[in-house]
Design a protein around this motif. Structure first.
Motif, PDB file in Angstrom:
ATOM      1  N   UNK A 199      16.177  17.990 -34.241  1.00 23.97           N
ATOM      2  CA  UNK A 199      15.196  18.118 -32.498  1.00 23.97           C
ATOM      3  C   UNK A 199      13.932  16.914 -33.584  1.00 23.97           C
ATOM      4  N   UNK A 200      13.667  16.488 -33.155  1.00 24.01           N
ATOM      5  CA  UNK A 200      12.625  15.935 -33.605  1.00 24.01           C
ATOM      6  C   UNK A 200      11.395  16.852 -32.751  1.00 24.01           C
ATOM      7  N   UNK A 201      10.570  17.027 -34.275  1.00 26.63           N
ATOM      8  CA  UNK A 201       9.921  18.119 -33.205  1.00 26.63           C
ATOM      9  C   UNK A 201       8.029  17.040 -32.721  1.00 26.63           C
ATOM     10  N   UNK A 202       7.838  16.531 -33.872  1.00 25.96           N
ATOM     11  CA  UNK A 202       6.360  16.155 -33.070  1.00 25.96           C
ATOM     12  C   UNK A 202       6.524  14.998 -32.618  1.00 25.96           C
ATOM     13  N   UNK A 203       5.808  14.313 -31.705  1.00 28.63           N
ATOM     14  CA  UNK A 203       5.981  13.605 -29.995  1.00 28.63           C
ATOM     15  C   UNK A 203       4.613  12.958 -30.350  1.00 28.63           C
ATOM     16  N   UNK A 204       4.298  11.753 -29.991  1.00 33.89           N
ATOM     17  CA  UNK A 204       3.676  11.096 -30.480  1.00 33.89           C
ATOM     18  C   UNK A 204       2.748  11.012 -31.795  1.00 33.89           C
ATOM     19  N   UNK A 205       1.082  10.603 -31.452  1.00 30.38           N
ATOM     20  CA  UNK A 205       0.335  11.003 -33.285  1.00 30.38           C
ATOM     21  C   UNK A 205      -0.447  12.350 -33.437  1.00 30.38           C
ATOM     22  N   UNK A 206      -0.066  12.977 -34.016  1.00 29.31           N
ATOM     23  CA  UNK A 206      -0.630  14.172 -33.858  1.00 29.31           C
ATOM     24  C   UNK A 206      -2.173  13.454 -35.292  1.00 29.31           C
ATOM     25  N   UNK A 207      -3.084  14.217 -34.769  1.00 25.57           N
ATOM     26  CA  UNK A 207      -4.637  14.562 -36.315  1.00 25.57           C
ATOM     27  C   UNK A 207      -4.684  16.112 -36.175  1.00 25.57           C
ATOM     28  N   UNK A 208      -4.845  16.006 -37.834  1.00 23.54           N
ATOM     29  CA  UNK A 208      -6.130  16.651 -38.165  1.00 23.54           C
ATOM     30  C   UNK A 208      -6.959  16.560 -39.202  1.00 23.54           C
ATOM     31  N   UNK A 209      -7.753  16.740 -39.552  1.00 24.59           N
ATOM     32  CA  UNK A 209      -9.080  17.019 -39.709  1.00 24.59           C
ATOM     33  C   UNK A 209     -10.087  17.628 -41.007  1.00 24.59           C
ATOM     34  N   UNK A 210      -9.598  17.874 -42.085  1.00 28.15           N
ATOM     35  CA  UNK A 210      -9.806  18.679 -42.777  1.00 28.15           C
ATOM     36  C   UNK A 210     -10.919  17.775 -43.776  1.00 28.15           C
ATOM     37  N   UNK A 211     -11.704  18.725 -44.472  1.00 28.76           N
ATOM     38  CA  UNK A 211     -13.065  17.723 -45.546  1.00 28.76           C
ATOM     39  C   UNK A 211     -11.814  17.517 -46.315  1.00 28.76           C
ATOM     40  N   UNK A 212     -12.708  15.981 -46.998  1.00 35.23           N
ATOM     41  CA  UNK A 212     -11.756  15.923 -48.051  1.00 35.23           C
ATOM     42  C   UNK A 212     -11.884  16.848 -49.456  1.00 35.23           C
ATOM     43  N   UNK A 213     -10.532  16.523 -50.042  1.00 33.52           N
ATOM     44  CA  UNK A 213     -10.580  17.873 -51.486  1.00 33.52           C
ATOM     45  C   UNK A 213     -11.706  16.930 -52.790  1.00 33.52           C
ATOM     46  N   UNK A 214     -11.749  16.022 -52.737  1.00 33.95           N
ATOM     47  CA  UNK A 214     -11.898  15.566 -53.849  1.00 33.95           C
ATOM     48  C   UNK A 214     -13.811  15.033 -53.817  1.00 33.95           C
ATOM     49  N   UNK A 215     -14.010  14.229 -52.258  1.00 34.32           N
ATOM     50  CA  UNK A 215     -15.200  13.616 -52.493  1.00 34.32           C
ATOM     51  C   UNK A 215     -15.340  14.319 -50.883  1.00 34.32           C
ATOM     52  N   UNK A 216     -16.768  15.164 -51.173  1.00 35.25           N
ATOM     53  CA  UNK A 216     -17.459  16.236 -50.031  1.00 35.25           C
ATOM     54  C   UNK A 216     -18.253  15.240 -49.453  1.00 35.25           C
ATOM     55  N   UNK A 217     -18.676  13.701 -49.560  1.00 35.20           N
ATOM     56  CA  UNK A 217     -19.218  13.123 -48.383  1.00 35.20           C
ATOM     57  C   UNK A 217     -18.105  12.473 -47.593  1.00 35.20           C
ATOM     58  N   UNK A 218     -16.929  13.039 -47.852  1.00 38.92           N
ATOM     59  CA  UNK A 218     -15.758  11.984 -46.886  1.00 38.92           C
ATOM     60  C   UNK A 218     -15.070  13.314 -45.950  1.00 38.92           C
ATOM     61  N   UNK A 219     -14.023  12.568 -45.320  1.00 38.08           N
ATOM     62  CA  UNK A 219     -13.552  13.716 -44.246  1.00 38.08           C
ATOM     63  C   UNK A 219     -11.850  12.528 -44.334  1.00 38.08           C
TER      64      UNK A 219
END
Length: 622
Positions: free
Chosen positions: A74-94
């Motif tokens: 079965x498909x678990x993801x419905x629609x579009x899910x979002x996860x915002x995290x600090x950019x791992x190599x560019x601290x001035x970006x998300x």
């Protein structure tokens, strides 16, 4: 949420695929995006359901858990899910990760919904990952059928701006997508073959390009074969491929989320690391038409705009979405600049102050306000929003000037009242009603004036209030003078003339102070006009340079595509691209913008400056 931090312990639904078959935006997700003022790198993943998309997204988030993996068919993801995290190599970006629901879910059975999810993933991302299993064969490309419908699902320009009877423009518009579409990454999962073509070892990228090669011919079978390949080649300016071996045994695959890395295939882990490094280092900042960088807040505006358009039954248009976003952002930029100016002036000034001091602070905080506006605004081509900000700052400055005058007048009047109280008592008690009283009166009055002048921080009304004070005292001094029996008539006439001369001198002082204040205010406005014009022209040149680079990237992509077509013997297709390539060459030189747009806009800004100066003159001579 602070403007430079991201705090999301787990993903949230961004776009819900509702039971009513309609797409809905999650207000909580918009609130999170609204708090992100940094530019964002938006990475979305699409692909058939149950192909392991969520696993890759969790790795990009640096977490073992987050996006639901599931272990069933079965498909678990419905629609579009979002996860915002600090950019791992560019601290001035998300880094904004977007995990989409699986395409082709048999339980859903709604192909139109799949098309919109696919289109939204493209519209919102700067890197699009297409995740598939097995190999890149004709079946895999047929599963990517949605790419062939993109021109029906996404428009670059507003239909209302098309010229009647110019069907060729609609065809040419298809080639504009390469300017604005994201980088395309194909992730092939559970790949078990050797990377060889005709017995020769090839790279992953060469494997992809070979799979996208076109066949010669004009029959329906060849056209159907070429269509998805041609669309991918036309739409996506940059393409990369990563092939992943099977990470674990079939029995372990159902619990992939809980497996330790030591339990996974070393080659799979190596590819995963290479894939993540590429996404982190090569995925660009999300931009919109004109090359303007998108912040989290702006991405939220795009999400709302696109979903509202789709829900209304219309087709999302890149140009319209950018206009809507620019309108919202420019209004916010005006308010941000105005608040910065108002708060700065409030903290810097304690009335009354001199004209030099209030002018200095005005110039300082107006510069910061305009710079803040310029940093946030974009596509303010007619300078209307800058004009609004300039008018609001000018209005607030006028209010501050009036407030400073009022407080200065009150302070000066209170000071003179305090200094003249002893003298008023003497007058009431008849102290000056005696021979020689006029001389005593003048000594006391001159002492008051000297003490008044010596008192600092009286503000801009000092001379005007003193002038009024001395005029009021003129009748009083004349009475004392005429009553002084010690003086002869001739001496009284000389004294009266001296009084008139002193009053005239004081009036000159007052008028000179007013003249200097007027000149200072007009000079402030002149400097403000020059500042607005300079900053606006700098902004226009920056935006023009972004457009030039945008055209340059498109040109580079088209030249590579033309070269490939010629190499494979598709001379006719290559020739058809020549007109567009020539147009892109002109744009990449920047001539179109420098020779046509900049002079018009500069003239418009000068007109705005003249309006400001005219208003200032009216204000001064009221």
């Amino acid at each position: 949420m602070a403007s430079n931090t991201v705090s999301m312990p787990s993903p949230v639904c961004l776009i819900e695929n509702g039971s009513d078959s309609q797409l809905h935006v999650n207000p909580l997700a918009l609130q999170i995006l609204d708090g992100i003022r940094q530019p964002v790198v938006a990475v979305s993943v699409v692909g058939m359901y149950r192909t392991g998309k969520s696993y890759l997204m969790n790795k990009l988030a640096g977490q073992r858990e987050g996006f639901a993996l599931g272990s069933t068919i079965q498909s678990h993801t419905k629609g579009i899910w979002m996860w915002c995290v600090p950019h791992p190599t560019k601290p001035d970006l998300t880094l904004v990760l977007l995990d989409t629901e699986g395409l082709g879910d048999v339980e859903k059975g709604d192909q139109k919904n799949d098309c919109w999810i696919f289109a939204l993933a493209i519209l919102l991302s700067s890197t699009l990952i297409y995740n598939s299993k097995g190999t890149i064969d004709n079946n895999a490309l047929e599963n990517l059928q949605y790419v062939t419908e993109l021109t029906d699902l996404i428009k670059v320009k507003s239909p209302g701006k098309a010229k009647p009877g110019q069907e060729e423009e609609d065809e040419e518009e298809d080639t504009q997508y390469v300017r604005f579409f994201p980088i395309f990454v194909w992730a092939v999962r559970d790949f078990t073959l050797e990377l060889k073509i005709d017995g020769r070892s090839v790279s992953e990228d060469q494997y992809l390009e070979h799979a996208l090669s076109l066949k010669k011919g004009s029959n329906k079978k060849v056209s159907d074969y070429n269509l998805p390949r041609q669309c991918i080649r036309n739409f996506f300016p940059s393409r990369r491929c990563f092939v992943f071996g099977t990470p674990a045994s079939p029995d372990d695959m159902i619990r992939l989320e809980t497996l330790q890395e030591s339990q996974l295939s070393s080659s799979f882990l190596a590819t995963t690391k290479h894939f993540c490094d590429h996404v982190f280092n090569q995925s660009p900042i999300k931009t919109v038409q004109g090359g303007h960088q998108v912040t989290g807040r702006m991405l939220g505006i795009l999400v709302s705009t696109y979903v509202e358009t789709i829900s209304s039954g219309s087709v999302p248009c890149l140009e319209n979405a950018v206009v809507t976003m620019a309108q919202i952002e420019n209004q916010a930029a005006v308010q941000e600049g105005l608040s910065l100016y108002q708060n700065g002036m409030k903290g810097a000034l304690v009335f009354p102050v001199s004209m030099d001091e209030i002018s200095h602070q005005h110039q300082h905080w107006e510069t910061l306000a305009l710079e803040a506006f310029m940093k946030r605004s974009f596509k303010d081509n007619d300078a209307q929003h800058m004009k609004v900000l300039g008018e609001k700052i000018a209005e607030h400055y006028t209010t501050l000037l009036m407030e400073n005058e009022d407080i200065s007048e009150k302070v000066c009047c209170a000071l003179l009242k305090d200094l003249s109280t002893p003298m008023a008592k003497k007058l009431k008690d008849g102290f000056f009603a005696k021979p020689g009283g006029y001389e005593l009166y003048c000594v006391d009055r001159d002492a008051i004036v000297a003490q008044y002048r010596a008192k600092p921080n009286k503000g801009v009304k000092a001379e005007e209030v003193l002038d009024q004070f001395l005029k009021e005292k003129d009748v009083e001094s004349n009475s004392v003078l005429q009553a002084d029996q010690k003086l002869s008539e001739n001496e009284k006439q000389i004294a009266a003339e001296r009084e008139r001369t002193a009053l005239a001198e004081q009036q000159k002082r007052m008028e000179e102070q007013k003249r200097l204040e007027m000149e200072k205010t007009l000079e402030d406005e002149r400097k403000s006009n020059e500042k607005r014009l300079r900053l606006a022209e700098e902004k226009m040149r920056e935006e023009m340079e972004s457009r030039r680079r945008e055209a340059e990237r498109a040109l580079d992509s088209k030249l590579r595509e033309q070269e490939e077509l010629l190499k494979k013997g598709f001379q006719e297709k290559a020739s058809m691209m020549q007109k567009e390539i020539q147009g892109l060459k002109e744009e990449s030189k920047g001539n179109v913008f420098t020779n046509t747009i900049l002079p018009v806009l500069s003239e418009g800004l000068r007109t705005v400056a003249s309006i400001f100066e005219y208003k200032s003159m009216k204000r001064m001579f009221k």
